[in-house]
Design a protein around this motif. Structure first.
Motif, PDB file in Angstrom:
ATOM      1  N   HIS A 146      37.913 -19.232  -3.071  1.00  0.00           N
ATOM      2  CA  HIS A 146      39.260 -18.746  -3.356  1.00  0.00           C
ATOM      3  C   HIS A 146      39.605 -17.559  -2.461  1.00  0.00           C
ATOM      4  CE1 HIS A 146      38.298 -20.665  -7.358  1.00  0.00           C
ATOM      5  NE2 HIS A 146      39.399 -21.280  -6.984  1.00  0.00           N
ATOM      6  N   LEU A 147      40.874 -17.453  -2.136  1.00  0.00           N
ATOM      7  CA  LEU A 147      41.378 -16.279  -1.435  1.00  0.00           C
ATOM      8  C   LEU A 147      41.999 -15.363  -2.487  1.00  0.00           C
ATOM      9  CD1 LEU A 147      43.041 -17.766   1.780  1.00  0.00           C
ATOM     10  CD2 LEU A 147      40.665 -17.133   1.354  1.00  0.00           C
ATOM     11  N   TYR A 148      41.320 -14.258  -2.765  1.00  0.00           N
ATOM     12  CA  TYR A 148      41.764 -13.332  -3.800  1.00  0.00           C
ATOM     13  C   TYR A 148      42.746 -12.316  -3.217  1.00  0.00           C
ATOM     14  CZ  TYR A 148      38.051 -14.992  -6.918  1.00  0.00           C
ATOM     15  OH  TYR A 148      37.248 -15.753  -7.735  1.00  0.00           O
ATOM     16  N   PRO A 149      43.777 -11.964  -3.997  1.00  0.00           N
ATOM     17  CA  PRO A 149      44.721 -10.952  -3.507  1.00  0.00           C
ATOM     18  C   PRO A 149      44.142  -9.542  -3.547  1.00  0.00           C
ATOM     19  CG  PRO A 149      45.301 -11.606  -5.733  1.00  0.00           C
ATOM     20  CD  PRO A 149      44.196 -12.513  -5.304  1.00  0.00           C
ATOM     21  N   LYS A 150      43.093  -9.355  -4.345  1.00  0.00           N
ATOM     22  CA  LYS A 150      42.416  -8.065  -4.452  1.00  0.00           C
ATOM     23  C   LYS A 150      40.911  -8.316  -4.506  1.00  0.00           C
ATOM     24  CE  LYS A 150      46.177  -5.903  -7.098  1.00  0.00           C
ATOM     25  NZ  LYS A 150      46.530  -5.217  -8.368  1.00  0.00           N
ATOM     26  N   ALA A 151      40.131  -7.319  -4.162  1.00  0.00           N
ATOM     27  CA  ALA A 151      38.681  -7.445  -4.205  1.00  0.00           C
ATOM     28  C   ALA A 151      38.201  -7.246  -5.636  1.00  0.00           C
ATOM     29  CB  ALA A 151      38.045  -6.438  -3.264  1.00  0.00           C
ATOM     30  N   ARG A 152      38.626  -8.162  -6.496  1.00  0.00           N
ATOM     31  CA  ARG A 152      38.336  -8.034  -7.924  1.00  0.00           C
ATOM     32  C   ARG A 152      38.179  -9.425  -8.509  1.00  0.00           C
ATOM     33  NH1 ARG A 152      41.512  -7.459 -12.482  1.00  0.00           N
ATOM     34  NH2 ARG A 152      43.420  -7.455 -11.213  1.00  0.00           N
ATOM     35  N   LEU A 153      37.098  -9.655  -9.237  1.00  0.00           N
ATOM     36  CA  LEU A 153      36.764 -10.985  -9.741  1.00  0.00           C
ATOM     37  C   LEU A 153      37.867 -11.594 -10.592  1.00  0.00           C
ATOM     38  CD1 LEU A 153      34.461 -13.093  -9.874  1.00  0.00           C
ATOM     39  CD2 LEU A 153      33.679 -11.949 -11.955  1.00  0.00           C
ATOM     40  N   LYS A 154      38.561 -10.775 -11.387  1.00  0.00           N
ATOM     41  CA  LYS A 154      39.574 -11.301 -12.293  1.00  0.00           C
ATOM     42  C   LYS A 154      40.961 -11.373 -11.661  1.00  0.00           C
ATOM     43  CE  LYS A 154      37.247  -9.851 -16.555  1.00  0.00           C
ATOM     44  NZ  LYS A 154      37.379  -9.083 -17.823  1.00  0.00           N
TER      45      LYS A 154
ATOM     46  N   ILE B 132      39.676 -10.445   4.851  1.00  0.00           N
ATOM     47  CA  ILE B 132      39.917 -11.221   6.064  1.00  0.00           C
ATOM     48  C   ILE B 132      41.287 -10.881   6.626  1.00  0.00           C
ATOM     49  CG2 ILE B 132      38.387 -13.069   5.281  1.00  0.00           C
ATOM     50  CD1 ILE B 132      40.888 -14.766   4.700  1.00  0.00           C
ATOM     51  N   SER B 133      41.595 -11.407   7.794  1.00  0.00           N
ATOM     52  CA  SER B 133      42.780 -10.990   8.542  1.00  0.00           C
ATOM     53  C   SER B 133      44.089 -11.309   7.848  1.00  0.00           C
ATOM     54  CB  SER B 133      42.768 -11.630   9.931  1.00  0.00           C
ATOM     55  OG  SER B 133      42.727 -13.044   9.832  1.00  0.00           O
ATOM     56  N   THR B 134      44.101 -12.227   6.893  1.00  0.00           N
ATOM     57  CA  THR B 134      45.325 -12.543   6.153  1.00  0.00           C
ATOM     58  C   THR B 134      45.618 -11.495   5.084  1.00  0.00           C
ATOM     59  OG1 THR B 134      44.131 -13.872   4.528  1.00  0.00           O
ATOM     60  CG2 THR B 134      44.966 -15.019   6.487  1.00  0.00           C
ATOM     61  N   GLY B 135      44.659 -10.588   4.835  1.00  0.00           N
ATOM     62  CA  GLY B 135      44.799  -9.610   3.759  1.00  0.00           C
ATOM     63  C   GLY B 135      44.158 -10.061   2.465  1.00  0.00           C
ATOM     64  N   HIS B 136      43.602 -11.266   2.434  1.00  0.00           N
ATOM     65  CA  HIS B 136      42.926 -11.771   1.244  1.00  0.00           C
ATOM     66  C   HIS B 136      41.467 -11.336   1.236  1.00  0.00           C
ATOM     67  CE1 HIS B 136      46.350 -14.625   1.678  1.00  0.00           C
ATOM     68  NE2 HIS B 136      46.347 -14.549   0.357  1.00  0.00           N
ATOM     69  N   TYR B 137      40.807 -11.624   0.096  1.00  0.00           N
ATOM     70  CA  TYR B 137      39.412 -11.254  -0.081  1.00  0.00           C
ATOM     71  C   TYR B 137      38.618 -12.492  -0.474  1.00  0.00           C
ATOM     72  CZ  TYR B 137      41.339  -6.569  -0.068  1.00  0.00           C
ATOM     73  OH  TYR B 137      41.992  -5.413   0.299  1.00  0.00           O
ATOM     74  N   ILE B 138      37.420 -12.614   0.113  1.00  0.00           N
ATOM     75  CA  ILE B 138      36.541 -13.751  -0.136  1.00  0.00           C
ATOM     76  C   ILE B 138      35.196 -13.212  -0.613  1.00  0.00           C
ATOM     77  CG2 ILE B 138      35.270 -15.645   0.958  1.00  0.00           C
ATOM     78  CD1 ILE B 138      37.583 -16.059   2.826  1.00  0.00           C
ATOM     79  N   PRO B 139      34.596 -13.829  -1.644  1.00  0.00           N
ATOM     80  CA  PRO B 139      33.257 -13.398  -2.073  1.00  0.00           C
ATOM     81  C   PRO B 139      32.278 -13.435  -0.895  1.00  0.00           C
ATOM     82  CG  PRO B 139      34.208 -14.874  -3.704  1.00  0.00           C
ATOM     83  CD  PRO B 139      35.130 -14.905  -2.516  1.00  0.00           C
TER      84      PRO B 139
END
Length: 286
Positions: free
Chosen positions: A110-118, A143-150
């Motif tokens: 998933h590409l998360y909007p924040k670096a937060r599991l929930k 990542i470069s899109t501004g999203h966060y990946i585990p």
């Protein structure tokens, strides 16, 4: 498989009549010859068609590089850098070229909007996708899109697996999809390609092209883990001397099946239809 008027395989020939790659000047007739522009896929998946609005021949993953040769009416014609496969994609699925630093080594992430599991993820991308990491936050990578990946779902670009069957097993249960190459849907040759590429081996896209991989087995040679089994229009991978792992339209999924049962079923279907597609070829793993 159709044949280009020049005699070249159209799947591997970056020319569509309007334009051709500059290296084909003097070989294939075209209105113009171009170097092409490298662009990057910005959607989780995009179909690679055999014509604008045509049938799906393959797919490109997020972050893949695509060499655009011609663009018109909302479609870009070009060549995937992954395997040289040519076709048409929706032009809006491409963006400027971007150098990747990592690739997705989980079946999907998933590409998360924040670096937060929930935090509610916005979209998912799939195994083999390329990304550019811009920040290390421990459990997550920005990542470069501004999203966060585990972090555990990513590997550095040069990192590779060592067991092709282990990679293919990650797709177990994935729906069968003609031309598919991801956990969303995959076909027989797409499964083999994903497994081999993830282990650092070059692999063409289609099963007839993959017949050139490895070496043909002698009739009395025992099968080993990773050996490839071919019928006309189909390919699978042995997990051991008896069990076949393949994406197939019989199960409509990636499934394990005893090779003896698969051979009997395919031979029966070939006899009933008169196609002669029941003949088998066994090749030692690359």
């Amino acid at each position: 498989m159709s044949v280009h008027p020049s005699g070249f395989d159209p799947r591997m020939t970056p020319a569509n009549g309007h334009a051709a790659a500059h290296e084909l000047r003097g070989v294939i007739e075209a209105t113009r010859y171009v170097k092409g522009t490298i662009r990057t896929v910005q959607q989780p998946l995009v179909n690679l068609g055999d014509a604008p609005r045509g049938d799906r021949a393959s797919q490109l993953l997020f972050g893949e590089a695509f060499r655009v040769i011609d663009e018109r009416d909302g479609f870009a014609f070009g060549q995937a850098l992954r395997d040289g496969y040519c076709g048409y994609v929706i032009a809006g699925a491409l963006t400027r070229q971007e150098a990747a630093t990592h690739w997705v080594a989980a079946p999907a992430t998933h590409l998360y909007p924040k670096a937060r599991l929930k935090a509610p993820p916005e979209v998912a991308i799939f195994f083999g996708s390329h990304v550019r990491v811009t920040g290390d936050l421990g459990d997550f990578q920005r990542i470069s899109t501004g999203h966060y990946i585990p972090t555990g779902h990513l590997q550095p670009l040069r990192a590779r697996f060592s067991d092709t069957v282990g990679v293919a097993d990650m797709f177990l249960g994935t729906p069968y999809l003609w031309g598919g190459c991801s956990r969303w849907g995959i076909d027989c040759s797409g499964l083999v390609q994903q497994a081999l590429v993830a282990c650092g081996m070059d692999c063409p896209r289609d099963s007839d092209q993959q017949r050139a991989l490895g070496r043909e087995l002698h009739p009395n040679e025992p099968l080993q883990r990773g050996d490839l089994i071919f019928w006309r229009g189909h390919v699978g991978m042995m997990s051991d001397a008896e069990m076949l792992l393949h994406a197939n339209a019989h199960h409509m999924a990636v499934a394990y099946e005893p090779l003896a049962e698969a051979r009997a079923r395919i031979a029966t279907n070939a006899e009933a239809t008169g196609t002669g597609a029941g003949e088998i070829e066994m090749r030692r793993r690359p």
